[in-house]
Design a protein around this motif. Structure first.
Motif, PDB file in Angstrom:
ATOM      1  N   ALA A   1       0.827  -1.209   0.000  1.00  0.00           N
ATOM      2  CA  ALA A   1       0.000   0.000   0.000  1.00  0.00           C
ATOM      3  C   ALA A   1       0.857   1.254   0.000  1.00  0.00           C
ATOM      4  O   ALA A   1       0.523   2.252  -0.661  1.00  0.00           O
ATOM      5  CB  ALA A   1      -0.931  -0.010   1.210  1.00  0.00           C
TER       6      ALA A   1
ATOM      7  N   THR B   1       0.959   4.109  -2.883  1.00  0.00           N
ATOM      8  CA  THR B   1       0.680   5.507  -2.571  1.00  0.00           C
ATOM      9  C   THR B   1       1.769   6.420  -3.119  1.00  0.00           C
ATOM     10  O   THR B   1       1.480   7.471  -3.721  1.00  0.00           O
ATOM     11  CB  THR B   1       0.550   5.693  -1.048  1.00  0.00           C
TER      12      THR B   1
ATOM     13  N   PHE C   1      -4.028   4.757   0.152  1.00  0.00           N
ATOM     14  CA  PHE C   1      -3.406   3.803   1.065  1.00  0.00           C
ATOM     15  C   PHE C   1      -4.435   2.901   1.741  1.00  0.00           C
ATOM     16  O   PHE C   1      -4.245   1.676   1.813  1.00  0.00           O
ATOM     17  CB  PHE C   1      -2.593   4.551   2.122  1.00  0.00           C
TER      18      PHE C   1
ATOM     19  N   ALA D   1      -6.055   0.308  -0.618  1.00  0.00           N
ATOM     20  CA  ALA D   1      -5.012  -0.591  -1.123  1.00  0.00           C
ATOM     21  C   ALA D   1      -4.558  -1.564  -0.050  1.00  0.00           C
ATOM     22  O   ALA D   1      -4.181  -2.703  -0.354  1.00  0.00           O
ATOM     23  CB  ALA D   1      -3.817   0.226  -1.626  1.00  0.00           C
ATOM     24  N   LEU D   2      -4.607  -1.157   1.210  1.00  0.00           N
ATOM     25  CA  LEU D   2      -4.157  -2.019   2.304  1.00  0.00           C
ATOM     26  C   LEU D   2      -5.018  -3.273   2.421  1.00  0.00           C
ATOM     27  O   LEU D   2      -4.515  -4.353   2.716  1.00  0.00           O
ATOM     28  CB  LEU D   2      -4.180  -1.230   3.616  1.00  0.00           C
TER      29      LEU D   2
END
Length: 295
Positions: A83, A87, A228, A231-232
């Motif tokens: 992530a 970013t 972020f 995406a995490l």
């Protein structure tokens, strides 16, 4: 009275929505984390009767399992790394694009904004499967890349089912979420500040780092959070584009809930992911407030 009723009418619908679709599922997940798995998956009964007495069947074993097994913590760190890279790459790609859109004429600005949001008009999975074709071993892109690589004396490279493919997919999906907040911020900048800095002898880089960059930090923080956080917890992209070495925490949660049907441990992992996301959001908010105070 009318103003008060108007405020309640505006605030209640989103509040009810958050309670029903965020708070209640979160509470169910928290309760499930302290329960035992059922004999055939799912959840075991929360309580049972023994000699006429009510016995609660709750446990902390799921949390102990998370702490005792380093694999799960390593997977959290690995997912945060994916992530974070996503970013940073999105920021490096989106900043000049957002600046170009913000400084373009209205006619071209609207067209470029349309192109940024155009991927949202197609299905998410279709776009990811398209990258599966692009990065596949028989694709024209991979073949041309390997011609160049082998001509330089290196072994042919494999793009699909690698961490590189996962990063490409994550960046592709989340790039618009970085562009739009940056554009919204950069579009409001007063160009007279740059002219004043130039009159005082600042060169191009000095004007950027001393004027444009500090003013754009709210957009940077907003875009970074929008990239972020989702995406995490992503699991579809690693499933489709990544290999067995590219799984993320979202894939593990999906596996525990749907495949293994170990709902209690899946709930523990989900709680840890949610807590991590909330912590990151709080830290981002603190950094943003600190930047505003210094400004």
């Amino acid at each position: 009275m009318r103003d008060r009723f108007g405020k309640w009418a505006l605030s209640w619908p989103p509040l009810v929505y958050l309670i029903l679709f965020f708070l209640v599922p979160s509470l169910i997940m928290v309760v499930a984390a302290f329960r035992n798995p059922g004999d055939y998956g799912g959840l075991a009964p929360m309580y049972y009767l023994e000699e006429g007495k009510l016995v609660w069947d709750l446990t902390l074993d799921n949390f102990y399992r998370l702490v005792e097994e380093p694999l799960y913590i390593e997977l959290f760190i690995k997912s945060a790394g994916y992530a974070g890279i996503t970013t940073v790459v999105c920021l490096l790609m989106a900043y000049p694009l957002a600046w170009l859109i913000a400084r373009s004429g209205k006619k071209y600005r609207d067209l470029m904004l349309l192109l940024v949001i155009l991927p949202f008009w197609s299905n998410f999975l279709i776009r990811i499967y398209a990258w599966m074709i692009i990065l596949g071993p028989q694709s024209a892109f991979t073949k041309m890349l390997n011609v160049v690589v082998t001509s330089l004396g290196f072994e042919p490279v494999r793009l699909l089912f690698t961490p590189f493919a996962v990063i490409v997919g994550l960046v592709y999906v989340h790039l618009p979420f970085m562009v739009l907040p940056l554009y919204a911020n950069l579009e409001k900048h007063d160009m007279a500040l740059l002219d004043a800095a130039q009159d005082l002898g600042a060169n191009v880089w000095q004007r950027f780092w001393r004027v444009t960059w500090p003013l754009s930090l709210p957009g940077v923080f907003a875009g970074s959070a929008l990239v972020f956080i989702p995406a995490l917890g992503m699991f579809a992209i690693p499933d489709i584009l990544g290999g067995t070495d590219s799984i993320m925490i979202g894939n593990l949660i999906k596996q525990q809930i749907l495949d293994t049907r170990d709902w209690p441990f899946g709930s523990v992992l989900s709680i840890m992911l949610t807590g991590g996301v909330l912590l990151i959001a709080a830290l981002g908010a603190m950094v943003g407030r600190g930047g505003k105070k210094r400004g």
